[in-house]
Design an enzyme around this catalytic site. Sequence first.
Site, PDB file in Angstrom:
ATOM      1  N   TYR A 213     -42.159   4.633 -24.826  1.00  0.00           N
ATOM      2  CA  TYR A 213     -42.585   4.672 -23.432  1.00  0.00           C
ATOM      3  C   TYR A 213     -41.528   5.378 -22.595  1.00  0.00           C
ATOM      4  O   TYR A 213     -40.349   5.452 -22.963  1.00  0.00           O
ATOM      5  CB  TYR A 213     -42.851   3.261 -22.884  1.00  0.00           C
ATOM      6  CG  TYR A 213     -41.618   2.418 -22.608  1.00  0.00           C
ATOM      7  CD1 TYR A 213     -40.962   2.483 -21.379  1.00  0.00           C
ATOM      8  CD2 TYR A 213     -41.114   1.536 -23.565  1.00  0.00           C
ATOM      9  CE1 TYR A 213     -39.846   1.704 -21.108  1.00  0.00           C
ATOM     10  CE2 TYR A 213     -40.009   0.747 -23.308  1.00  0.00           C
ATOM     11  CZ  TYR A 213     -39.377   0.831 -22.082  1.00  0.00           C
ATOM     12  OH  TYR A 213     -38.270   0.060 -21.821  1.00  0.00           O
ATOM     13  N   CYS A 214     -41.974   5.926 -21.462  1.00  0.00           N
ATOM     14  CA  CYS A 214     -41.077   6.546 -20.490  1.00  0.00           C
ATOM     15  C   CYS A 214     -41.722   6.397 -19.119  1.00  0.00           C
ATOM     16  O   CYS A 214     -42.711   5.680 -18.968  1.00  0.00           O
ATOM     17  CB  CYS A 214     -40.795   8.011 -20.834  1.00  0.00           C
ATOM     18  SG  CYS A 214     -42.279   9.042 -20.900  1.00  0.00           S
ATOM     19  N   THR A 215     -41.202   7.068 -18.112  1.00  0.00           N
ATOM     20  CA  THR A 215     -41.665   6.846 -16.743  1.00  0.00           C
ATOM     21  C   THR A 215     -43.135   7.199 -16.551  1.00  0.00           C
ATOM     22  O   THR A 215     -43.933   6.386 -16.089  1.00  0.00           O
ATOM     23  CB  THR A 215     -40.808   7.655 -15.759  1.00  0.00           C
ATOM     24  OG1 THR A 215     -39.430   7.370 -15.982  1.00  0.00           O
ATOM     25  CG2 THR A 215     -41.167   7.311 -14.317  1.00  0.00           C
TER      26      THR A 215
END
Length: 518
Positions: A221-223
Amino acid sequence: PAMASAVVRGNARSVAYAPLPPPAPGATGVSVVLFYQYAEPAWSQAQLRRLLAEFTRLAAEHSVTGRGRAAVEGLNCTLTTREPAQARAFCEGLRAFDPLFQETDFKISDDEPEHALFKRLTIKHTEELVAYGLGGARAPSLKQNGARHVDADEYHRMMEDPDAVVIDVRNAYETDIGRMVPPEGGAKLIDPKMRNSREFPKWLNSDTAKEQLKGKKVLMYCTGGIRCERASALLNQMVESDPSFNVRETVQVRGGIERYLKTFPEGGFWKGKNYLFDKRQEQKPELKSDDALEGEVESQCCVCERTWGVYRGRYKCGVRECGVPVIVCPRCVTSAKEQPGKLRCPLCVEGYRAPTLEPDLVGMKRRLGVTGVESAGAEQGNKRARVDERRQRIADAAADAAASDAEHAKRLYVRQIPLVVSATKLREALGGGVELVQWLADKKTGAFYGAAIVRMASVEAARELVARAADPSGKGLRVAGSKAKKRLQVALAQPPKDGDAWPPPGFAEQEFPPIGSG
Protein backbone atom coordinates in the site's frame (compact mmCIF):
# COMPACT_ATOMS: atom_id res chain seq x y z
CA PRO A 1 -13.41 -8.36 13.76
CA ALA A 2 -13.51 -9.25 10.09
CA MET A 3 -14.95 -5.86 9.17
CA ALA A 4 -14.95 -2.47 10.89
CA SER A 5 -18.31 -1.15 12.13
CA ALA A 6 -18.46 1.72 9.61
CA VAL A 7 -17.85 0.68 6.01
CA VAL A 8 -18.73 2.77 2.95
CA ARG A 9 -18.21 0.18 0.24
CA GLY A 10 -19.08 2.58 -2.56
CA ASN A 11 -15.97 4.63 -1.72
CA ALA A 12 -13.79 1.57 -2.30
CA ARG A 13 -14.73 1.28 -5.95
CA SER A 14 -12.61 2.72 -8.74
CA VAL A 15 -14.20 5.14 -11.21
CA ALA A 16 -12.19 3.70 -14.12
CA TYR A 17 -14.56 3.00 -17.03
CA ALA A 18 -17.40 4.28 -14.84
CA PRO A 19 -19.31 7.54 -14.28
CA LEU A 20 -17.64 10.02 -11.97
CA PRO A 21 -19.37 10.38 -8.57
CA PRO A 22 -21.66 13.42 -8.41
CA PRO A 23 -20.97 16.17 -5.86
CA ALA A 24 -22.64 15.75 -2.49
CA PRO A 25 -25.81 17.86 -2.17
CA GLY A 26 -24.87 21.37 -1.08
CA ALA A 27 -21.13 20.73 -1.49
CA THR A 28 -19.10 23.90 -1.15
CA GLY A 29 -15.45 24.69 -0.60
CA VAL A 30 -12.52 23.38 -2.60
CA SER A 31 -12.55 20.19 -4.69
CA VAL A 32 -9.31 18.17 -4.86
CA VAL A 33 -8.62 15.74 -7.72
CA LEU A 34 -5.88 13.13 -7.34
CA PHE A 35 -4.98 10.89 -10.26
CA TYR A 36 -2.17 9.15 -12.06
CA GLN A 37 -2.06 7.40 -15.40
CA TYR A 38 0.79 5.34 -16.80
CA ALA A 39 1.19 4.97 -20.56
CA GLU A 40 2.61 1.68 -21.84
CA PRO A 41 3.78 1.78 -24.55
CA ALA A 42 5.17 5.17 -23.60
CA TRP A 43 4.09 8.33 -25.35
CA SER A 44 6.40 9.95 -27.86
CA GLN A 45 7.60 13.45 -27.01
CA ALA A 46 5.21 14.80 -29.64
CA GLN A 47 2.27 12.95 -28.06
CA LEU A 48 3.22 14.26 -24.63
CA ARG A 49 3.37 17.83 -25.92
CA ARG A 50 -0.08 17.53 -27.51
CA LEU A 51 -1.50 16.06 -24.31
CA LEU A 52 -0.06 18.80 -22.12
CA ALA A 53 -1.37 21.47 -24.49
CA GLU A 54 -4.90 20.05 -24.12
CA PHE A 55 -4.35 19.54 -20.37
CA THR A 56 -3.43 23.21 -19.97
CA ARG A 57 -6.38 24.34 -22.10
CA LEU A 58 -8.83 22.27 -20.03
CA ALA A 59 -7.33 23.57 -16.78
CA ALA A 60 -7.78 27.18 -17.91
CA GLU A 61 -11.33 26.51 -19.10
CA HIS A 62 -12.38 24.95 -15.81
CA SER A 63 -10.34 27.15 -13.42
CA VAL A 64 -8.20 24.20 -12.34
CA THR A 65 -4.93 24.76 -10.47
CA GLY A 66 -2.46 22.39 -8.87
CA ARG A 67 0.75 20.59 -9.65
CA GLY A 68 1.82 17.49 -11.47
CA ARG A 69 4.63 15.43 -12.91
CA ALA A 70 4.69 14.64 -16.62
CA ALA A 71 6.87 12.10 -18.40
CA VAL A 72 6.62 9.97 -21.52
CA GLU A 73 5.60 7.17 -19.14
CA GLY A 74 2.52 9.07 -17.89
CA LEU A 75 1.02 11.76 -15.64
CA ASN A 76 0.68 12.15 -11.86
CA CYS A 77 -1.33 15.15 -10.61
CA THR A 78 -2.92 16.84 -7.63
CA LEU A 79 -5.43 19.43 -8.86
CA THR A 80 -7.85 21.84 -7.18
CA THR A 81 -10.82 24.01 -8.10
CA ARG A 82 -13.51 25.94 -6.23
CA GLU A 83 -16.37 24.34 -8.18
CA PRO A 84 -17.15 20.60 -7.81
CA ALA A 85 -18.74 20.58 -11.27
CA GLN A 86 -15.58 22.05 -12.81
CA ALA A 87 -13.45 19.28 -11.29
CA ARG A 88 -15.61 16.66 -12.96
CA ALA A 89 -15.75 18.54 -16.27
CA PHE A 90 -11.96 18.63 -16.36
CA CYS A 91 -11.72 14.85 -15.84
CA GLU A 92 -14.34 14.22 -18.52
CA GLY A 93 -12.37 16.49 -20.85
CA LEU A 94 -9.29 14.29 -20.45
CA ARG A 95 -11.39 11.19 -21.11
CA ALA A 96 -12.77 12.74 -24.29
CA PHE A 97 -9.30 13.76 -25.50
CA ASP A 98 -7.61 10.38 -25.01
CA PRO A 99 -9.43 7.08 -24.31
CA LEU A 100 -6.47 6.04 -22.14
CA PHE A 101 -7.93 8.23 -19.38
CA GLN A 102 -11.04 6.05 -19.29
CA GLU A 103 -8.95 3.66 -17.20
CA THR A 104 -7.85 6.42 -14.80
CA ASP A 105 -9.12 6.23 -11.23
CA PHE A 106 -9.89 9.90 -10.54
CA LYS A 107 -10.12 10.40 -6.75
CA ILE A 108 -12.26 13.48 -6.08
CA SER A 109 -12.73 15.07 -2.65
CA ASP A 110 -15.21 17.94 -2.21
CA ASP A 111 -15.72 20.32 0.70
CA GLU A 112 -12.00 20.67 1.38
CA PRO A 113 -10.81 23.82 3.25
CA GLU A 114 -9.81 26.96 1.37
CA HIS A 115 -6.11 26.50 2.20
CA ALA A 116 -6.12 23.32 0.07
CA LEU A 117 -6.47 25.43 -3.10
CA PHE A 118 -3.36 25.86 -5.25
CA LYS A 119 -2.79 29.36 -6.63
CA ARG A 120 -1.59 28.24 -10.04
CA LEU A 121 -0.98 25.21 -12.24
CA THR A 122 2.58 23.84 -12.33
CA ILE A 123 3.65 20.80 -14.35
CA LYS A 124 7.16 19.42 -13.86
CA HIS A 125 8.76 17.39 -16.65
CA THR A 126 10.55 14.33 -15.28
CA GLU A 127 12.00 11.01 -16.41
CA GLU A 128 9.85 9.07 -13.92
CA LEU A 129 6.54 9.73 -12.22
CA VAL A 130 8.01 8.22 -9.03
CA ALA A 131 11.75 8.62 -8.53
CA TYR A 132 12.62 4.95 -8.10
CA GLY A 133 15.56 5.14 -10.50
CA LEU A 134 13.60 2.81 -12.79
CA GLY A 135 13.32 4.98 -15.88
CA GLY A 136 13.83 3.92 -19.48
CA ALA A 137 15.04 0.38 -20.12
CA ARG A 138 15.21 -0.30 -16.39
CA ALA A 139 11.46 0.15 -15.87
CA PRO A 140 9.64 -3.12 -15.07
CA SER A 141 6.68 -3.68 -17.37
CA LEU A 142 3.28 -2.76 -15.94
CA LYS A 143 1.40 -4.75 -18.56
CA GLN A 144 3.31 -7.90 -17.63
CA ASN A 145 2.85 -7.27 -13.92
CA GLY A 146 0.97 -10.15 -12.31
CA ALA A 147 0.03 -8.18 -9.18
CA ARG A 148 -3.68 -7.89 -8.38
CA HIS A 149 -5.48 -4.62 -7.63
CA VAL A 150 -8.17 -5.15 -5.01
CA ASP A 151 -10.72 -2.80 -3.47
CA ALA A 152 -10.18 -1.47 0.04
CA ASP A 153 -12.78 -3.72 1.70
CA GLU A 154 -11.20 -6.87 0.22
CA TYR A 155 -7.71 -5.62 1.11
CA HIS A 156 -8.96 -5.11 4.67
CA ARG A 157 -9.98 -8.77 4.92
CA MET A 158 -6.65 -9.90 3.43
CA MET A 159 -4.78 -8.22 6.30
CA GLU A 160 -6.25 -10.87 8.61
CA ASP A 161 -4.27 -13.61 6.80
CA PRO A 162 -1.40 -14.82 9.06
CA ASP A 163 0.52 -16.00 5.99
CA ALA A 164 0.54 -12.51 4.48
CA VAL A 165 2.96 -9.62 4.85
CA VAL A 166 2.05 -5.96 4.38
CA ILE A 167 4.66 -3.63 2.85
CA ASP A 168 4.37 0.11 3.39
CA VAL A 169 5.84 1.43 0.11
CA ARG A 170 6.21 4.99 1.46
CA ASN A 171 9.11 6.86 3.02
CA ALA A 172 9.88 6.33 6.69
CA TYR A 173 8.98 9.90 7.67
CA GLU A 174 5.48 9.26 6.27
CA THR A 175 5.04 6.02 8.21
CA ASP A 176 6.14 7.76 11.42
CA ILE A 177 2.79 9.56 11.74
CA GLY A 178 0.51 6.82 10.42
CA ARG A 179 0.47 3.26 9.11
CA MET A 180 -1.56 0.10 8.69
CA VAL A 181 -1.61 -2.07 11.81
CA PRO A 182 -2.93 -5.53 10.87
CA PRO A 183 -4.97 -7.31 13.57
CA GLU A 184 -3.30 -9.57 16.10
CA GLY A 185 -2.77 -12.99 14.57
CA GLY A 186 -3.04 -11.52 11.08
CA ALA A 187 -0.53 -10.28 8.50
CA LYS A 188 2.87 -8.91 9.49
CA LEU A 189 3.67 -5.27 8.68
CA ILE A 190 7.05 -4.63 7.03
CA ASP A 191 8.56 -1.14 6.90
CA PRO A 192 11.45 -0.92 4.38
CA LYS A 193 12.77 2.14 6.27
CA MET A 194 13.24 4.23 3.15
CA ARG A 195 14.52 7.78 3.18
CA ASN A 196 13.47 8.08 -0.47
CA SER A 197 11.94 5.90 -3.18
CA ARG A 198 15.31 5.16 -4.81
CA GLU A 199 16.11 2.96 -1.83
CA PHE A 200 13.18 0.61 -2.48
CA PRO A 201 14.77 -1.46 -5.32
CA LYS A 202 17.90 -1.88 -3.19
CA TRP A 203 15.86 -2.95 -0.17
CA LEU A 204 13.85 -5.41 -2.25
CA ASN A 205 17.12 -6.83 -3.59
CA SER A 206 18.50 -7.44 -0.08
CA ASP A 207 18.68 -10.93 1.39
CA THR A 208 16.71 -9.74 4.42
CA ALA A 209 13.77 -8.55 2.32
CA LYS A 210 13.73 -11.68 0.17
CA GLU A 211 13.68 -13.87 3.26
CA GLN A 212 10.77 -11.88 4.74
CA LEU A 213 8.71 -12.17 1.54
CA LYS A 214 9.52 -15.72 0.47
CA GLY A 215 6.42 -17.91 0.27
CA LYS A 216 4.13 -15.11 1.51
CA LYS A 217 1.15 -13.29 0.10
CA VAL A 218 2.56 -9.78 -0.33
CA LEU A 219 0.16 -6.89 0.28
CA MET A 220 1.42 -3.43 -0.72
CA TYR A 221 0.00 0.00 0.00
CA CYS A 222 0.96 3.64 -0.47
CA THR A 223 -0.74 7.04 -0.39
CA GLY A 224 -2.74 6.94 -3.62
CA GLY A 225 -1.55 3.82 -5.43
CA ILE A 226 1.08 5.11 -7.85
CA ARG A 227 4.14 4.00 -5.90
CA CYS A 228 2.73 0.47 -5.69
CA GLU A 229 2.45 0.23 -9.49
CA ARG A 230 6.19 0.14 -10.16
CA ALA A 231 6.97 -1.48 -6.80
CA SER A 232 4.70 -4.47 -7.45
CA ALA A 233 5.92 -4.72 -11.07
CA LEU A 234 9.51 -4.77 -9.81
CA LEU A 235 8.75 -7.53 -7.30
CA ASN A 236 6.96 -9.50 -10.02
CA GLN A 237 9.96 -9.20 -12.35
CA MET A 238 12.45 -10.20 -9.64
CA VAL A 239 10.38 -13.27 -8.69
CA GLU A 240 10.00 -14.39 -12.33
CA SER A 241 13.72 -14.04 -13.06
CA ASP A 242 14.93 -15.82 -9.88
CA PRO A 243 13.61 -19.38 -9.29
CA SER A 244 14.82 -19.29 -5.67
CA PHE A 245 12.73 -16.21 -4.85
CA ASN A 246 9.03 -17.01 -4.78
CA VAL A 247 5.96 -15.35 -3.29
CA ARG A 248 2.39 -16.68 -3.20
CA GLU A 249 0.81 -13.57 -4.64
CA THR A 250 1.31 -9.81 -4.88
CA VAL A 251 -1.63 -7.50 -4.13
CA GLN A 252 -2.04 -3.73 -3.93
CA VAL A 253 -4.98 -1.74 -2.60
CA ARG A 254 -6.77 0.17 -5.35
CA GLY A 255 -6.62 3.90 -4.67
CA GLY A 256 -4.17 3.51 -1.79
CA ILE A 257 -4.67 4.84 1.72
CA GLU A 258 -6.80 7.63 0.25
CA ARG A 259 -9.58 5.21 -0.75
CA TYR A 260 -9.07 2.94 2.28
CA LEU A 261 -9.79 5.76 4.74
CA LYS A 262 -12.86 6.84 2.79
CA THR A 263 -14.06 3.24 2.83
CA PHE A 264 -13.37 2.89 6.57
CA PRO A 265 -14.16 6.36 7.97
CA GLU A 266 -13.45 5.13 11.52
CA GLY A 267 -9.98 4.02 10.43
CA GLY A 268 -10.26 0.25 9.99
CA PHE A 269 -6.78 -1.18 10.53
CA TRP A 270 -5.22 2.25 9.95
CA LYS A 271 -3.61 4.07 12.89
CA GLY A 272 -2.64 7.75 12.85
CA LYS A 273 -2.62 10.22 9.95
CA ASN A 274 -1.99 9.83 6.23
CA TYR A 275 0.89 12.12 5.19
CA LEU A 276 -0.06 14.11 2.08
CA PHE A 277 2.15 16.03 -0.35
CA ASP A 278 -0.51 18.61 -1.21
CA LYS A 279 -1.67 21.63 0.77
CA ARG A 280 -3.95 19.55 3.01
CA GLN A 281 -0.74 18.05 4.49
CA GLU A 282 -2.53 15.12 6.11
CA GLN A 283 -5.66 12.95 5.88
CA LYS A 284 -7.54 11.62 8.90
CA PRO A 285 -10.31 9.03 9.25
CA GLU A 286 -13.44 11.17 8.97
CA LEU A 287 -15.37 9.59 11.87
CA LYS A 288 -12.45 9.11 14.27
CA SER A 289 -12.46 11.56 17.16
CA ASP A 290 -9.50 13.86 17.78
CA ASP A 291 -8.94 12.21 21.18
CA ALA A 292 -8.84 8.75 19.64
CA LEU A 293 -6.48 9.99 16.91
CA GLU A 294 -4.12 11.60 19.41
CA GLY A 295 -4.04 8.35 21.37
CA GLU A 296 -2.60 6.61 18.32
CA VAL A 297 0.29 9.05 17.84
CA GLU A 298 3.69 7.43 18.39
CA SER A 299 5.93 9.88 16.53
CA GLN A 300 8.03 12.37 18.50
CA CYS A 301 9.47 15.85 18.28
CA CYS A 302 13.07 15.38 17.13
CA VAL A 303 14.28 17.99 19.66
CA CYS A 304 12.59 17.19 22.98
CA GLU A 305 11.21 13.70 22.12
CA ARG A 306 7.73 14.77 23.20
CA THR A 307 4.95 12.80 21.49
CA TRP A 308 3.90 14.89 18.49
CA GLY A 309 2.41 13.98 15.11
CA VAL A 310 2.44 17.16 13.02
CA TYR A 311 4.94 18.17 10.32
CA ARG A 312 5.05 21.97 10.12
CA GLY A 313 7.76 24.44 9.22
CA ARG A 314 9.67 22.33 6.67
CA TYR A 315 12.38 21.26 9.10
CA LYS A 316 14.91 18.75 7.75
CA CYS A 317 17.28 16.19 9.20
CA GLY A 318 20.66 17.85 9.67
CA VAL A 319 22.65 14.88 8.37
CA ARG A 320 23.84 16.03 4.96
CA GLU A 321 23.23 12.72 3.20
CA CYS A 322 19.73 12.45 4.63
CA GLY A 323 17.74 15.69 4.76
CA VAL A 324 14.30 14.13 5.18
CA PRO A 325 11.47 16.05 6.93
CA VAL A 326 11.50 15.93 10.73
CA ILE A 327 8.89 16.77 13.36
CA VAL A 328 9.39 19.83 15.57
CA CYS A 329 6.77 20.63 18.22
CA PRO A 330 5.74 24.29 18.85
CA ARG A 331 7.83 24.74 21.99
CA CYS A 332 11.03 23.63 20.18
CA VAL A 333 10.67 25.88 17.11
CA THR A 334 13.19 28.46 18.34
CA SER A 335 15.79 25.81 19.11
CA ALA A 336 15.25 24.16 15.72
CA LYS A 337 15.71 27.45 13.86
CA GLU A 338 18.85 28.35 15.81
CA GLN A 339 20.53 24.96 15.38
CA PRO A 340 19.07 23.24 12.29
CA GLY A 341 22.22 21.18 11.82
CA LYS A 342 21.50 19.29 15.04
CA LEU A 343 18.08 18.02 13.98
CA ARG A 344 17.97 14.26 13.42
CA CYS A 345 15.35 11.96 11.92
CA PRO A 346 14.55 8.64 13.68
CA LEU A 347 16.56 6.63 11.12
CA CYS A 348 19.69 8.71 11.70
CA VAL A 349 19.21 8.53 15.48
CA GLU A 350 19.02 4.75 15.07
CA GLY A 351 22.11 4.79 12.84
CA TYR A 352 20.24 2.90 10.14
CA ARG A 353 22.00 2.47 6.81
CA ALA A 354 19.95 1.36 3.83
CA PRO A 355 21.01 -1.55 1.56
CA THR A 356 23.21 -0.42 -1.32
CA LEU A 357 23.16 -3.23 -3.91
CA GLU A 358 20.86 -2.48 -6.83
CA PRO A 359 19.14 -5.30 -8.72
CA ASP A 360 20.33 -5.91 -12.29
CA LEU A 361 17.07 -4.81 -13.87
CA VAL A 362 18.22 -4.82 -17.49
CA GLY A 363 19.77 -8.28 -17.01
CA MET A 364 16.49 -9.56 -15.54
CA LYS A 365 14.61 -8.38 -18.62
CA ARG A 366 17.07 -10.12 -20.90
CA ARG A 367 16.72 -13.38 -18.99
CA LEU A 368 12.93 -13.10 -19.25
CA GLY A 369 13.09 -12.22 -22.94
CA VAL A 370 11.49 -8.83 -22.33
CA THR A 371 12.45 -6.04 -24.72
CA GLY A 372 13.90 -2.83 -23.30
CA VAL A 373 11.29 -0.06 -23.36
CA GLU A 374 8.08 -0.14 -25.35
CA SER A 375 7.33 3.28 -26.80
CA ALA A 376 5.24 4.89 -29.47
CA GLY A 377 8.37 5.27 -31.59
CA ALA A 378 10.92 2.46 -31.87
CA GLU A 379 13.72 4.96 -32.39
CA GLN A 380 12.91 6.75 -29.14
CA GLY A 381 12.77 3.46 -27.23
CA ASN A 382 16.08 2.28 -28.66
CA LYS A 383 17.72 5.61 -27.86
CA ARG A 384 16.58 5.43 -24.25
CA ALA A 385 17.76 1.84 -23.98
CA ARG A 386 21.21 2.86 -25.26
CA VAL A 387 21.30 5.71 -22.74
CA ASP A 388 20.47 3.35 -19.88
CA GLU A 389 23.07 0.82 -21.01
CA ARG A 390 25.70 3.56 -21.20
CA ARG A 391 24.80 4.72 -17.70
CA GLN A 392 25.00 1.14 -16.49
CA ARG A 393 28.48 0.66 -18.03
CA ILE A 394 29.70 3.87 -16.39
CA ALA A 395 28.25 2.85 -13.05
CA ASP A 396 29.74 -0.64 -13.38
CA ALA A 397 33.15 0.85 -14.11
CA ALA A 398 32.85 2.94 -10.97
CA ALA A 399 31.85 -0.17 -9.03
CA ASP A 400 34.86 -2.10 -10.33
CA ALA A 401 37.15 0.69 -9.21
CA ALA A 402 35.39 0.75 -5.88
CA ALA A 403 36.01 -2.94 -5.36
CA SER A 404 39.73 -2.49 -5.89
CA ASP A 405 40.09 0.48 -3.56
CA ALA A 406 36.93 1.50 -1.74
CA GLU A 407 38.31 4.57 0.01
CA HIS A 408 39.90 6.05 -3.10
CA ALA A 409 36.75 5.26 -5.11
CA LYS A 410 34.86 7.82 -3.01
CA ARG A 411 37.10 10.56 -4.47
CA LEU A 412 35.78 12.28 -7.58
CA TYR A 413 37.39 14.77 -9.94
CA VAL A 414 34.99 17.59 -10.87
CA ARG A 415 35.88 20.05 -13.64
CA GLN A 416 34.26 22.86 -15.66
CA ILE A 417 33.26 24.47 -12.36
CA PRO A 418 32.41 28.19 -12.71
CA LEU A 419 35.21 30.39 -11.38
CA VAL A 420 32.70 32.27 -9.20
CA VAL A 421 31.43 29.52 -6.94
CA SER A 422 31.27 28.34 -3.34
CA ALA A 423 31.50 24.93 -1.68
CA THR A 424 27.85 25.24 -0.69
CA LYS A 425 26.77 25.92 -4.29
CA LEU A 426 28.89 23.04 -5.58
CA ARG A 427 27.34 20.67 -3.02
CA GLU A 428 23.87 21.73 -4.12
CA ALA A 429 24.77 21.14 -7.78
CA LEU A 430 26.11 17.66 -7.04
CA GLY A 431 22.92 16.76 -5.19
CA GLY A 432 24.15 15.82 -1.72
CA GLY A 433 26.44 13.16 -0.35
CA VAL A 434 29.59 15.34 -0.56
CA GLU A 435 31.73 15.08 2.58
CA LEU A 436 34.67 17.25 1.55
CA VAL A 437 35.67 19.71 -1.21
CA GLN A 438 39.29 20.44 -2.14
CA TRP A 439 39.70 23.25 -4.65
CA LEU A 440 42.50 22.68 -7.19
CA ALA A 441 44.82 25.59 -7.97
CA ASP A 442 47.55 26.32 -10.48
CA LYS A 443 50.95 25.39 -8.96
CA LYS A 444 52.60 28.60 -10.15
CA THR A 445 49.95 31.24 -9.49
CA GLY A 446 47.89 29.50 -6.82
CA ALA A 447 44.74 30.52 -8.71
CA PHE A 448 41.68 28.29 -8.96
CA TYR A 449 41.19 26.91 -12.48
CA GLY A 450 37.70 25.41 -12.28
CA ALA A 451 38.35 21.96 -10.84
CA ALA A 452 38.08 20.23 -7.48
CA ILE A 453 38.46 16.88 -5.76
CA VAL A 454 35.41 15.90 -3.74
CA ARG A 455 34.98 13.02 -1.34
CA MET A 456 31.59 11.36 -1.28
CA ALA A 457 29.96 9.78 1.75
CA SER A 458 30.02 6.33 0.17
CA VAL A 459 31.18 4.45 -2.90
CA GLU A 460 27.54 4.07 -3.93
CA ALA A 461 27.02 7.84 -3.79
CA ALA A 462 30.14 8.37 -5.92
CA ARG A 463 28.99 5.78 -8.44
CA GLU A 464 25.52 7.33 -8.78
CA LEU A 465 26.95 10.84 -9.21
CA VAL A 466 29.30 9.74 -12.01
CA ALA A 467 26.38 8.07 -13.80
CA ARG A 468 24.11 11.11 -13.40
CA ALA A 469 26.75 13.48 -14.74
CA ALA A 470 27.29 11.26 -17.77
CA ASP A 471 23.60 10.83 -18.60
CA PRO A 472 23.11 12.44 -22.05
CA SER A 473 19.32 12.33 -21.73
CA GLY A 474 19.21 14.78 -18.80
CA LYS A 475 20.11 18.43 -18.32
CA GLY A 476 23.31 17.53 -16.55
CA LEU A 477 24.83 19.03 -13.41
CA ARG A 478 25.10 22.79 -13.23
CA VAL A 479 25.80 25.30 -10.47
CA ALA A 480 22.64 27.26 -9.69
CA GLY A 481 22.82 30.97 -10.52
CA SER A 482 25.88 30.59 -12.72
CA LYS A 483 25.91 31.95 -16.28
CA ALA A 484 28.32 29.20 -17.37
CA LYS A 485 26.78 27.12 -20.16
CA LYS A 486 28.94 24.03 -19.69
CA ARG A 487 27.82 21.14 -17.52
CA LEU A 488 29.95 19.91 -14.65
CA GLN A 489 32.11 16.95 -15.67
CA VAL A 490 32.60 14.25 -13.04
CA ALA A 491 34.96 11.27 -13.07
CA LEU A 492 36.76 9.05 -10.60
CA ALA A 493 39.86 10.84 -9.31
CA GLN A 494 43.30 9.39 -9.70
CA PRO A 495 44.49 7.79 -6.44
CA PRO A 496 47.10 9.73 -4.46
CA LYS A 497 50.72 8.92 -5.20
CA ASP A 498 52.26 6.22 -3.04
CA GLY A 499 53.00 7.60 0.38
CA ASP A 500 50.87 10.74 -0.09
CA ALA A 501 48.03 11.33 2.34
CA TRP A 502 44.68 12.69 1.25
CA PRO A 503 43.42 15.05 2.31
CA PRO A 504 46.84 16.60 2.99
CA PRO A 505 47.90 17.05 6.64
CA GLY A 506 46.39 20.19 8.13
CA PHE A 507 43.83 20.49 5.34
CA ALA A 508 40.75 22.61 6.11
CA GLU A 509 37.97 23.01 3.59
CA GLN A 510 37.51 26.53 2.26
CA GLU A 511 34.08 27.89 1.34
CA PHE A 512 35.51 29.80 -1.64
CA PRO A 513 38.26 28.79 -4.09
CA PRO A 514 41.70 30.49 -3.92
CA ILE A 515 42.29 33.70 -5.87
CA GLY A 516 46.03 33.24 -6.25
CA SER A 517 48.84 35.75 -6.66
CA GLY A 518 47.71 36.95 -10.11
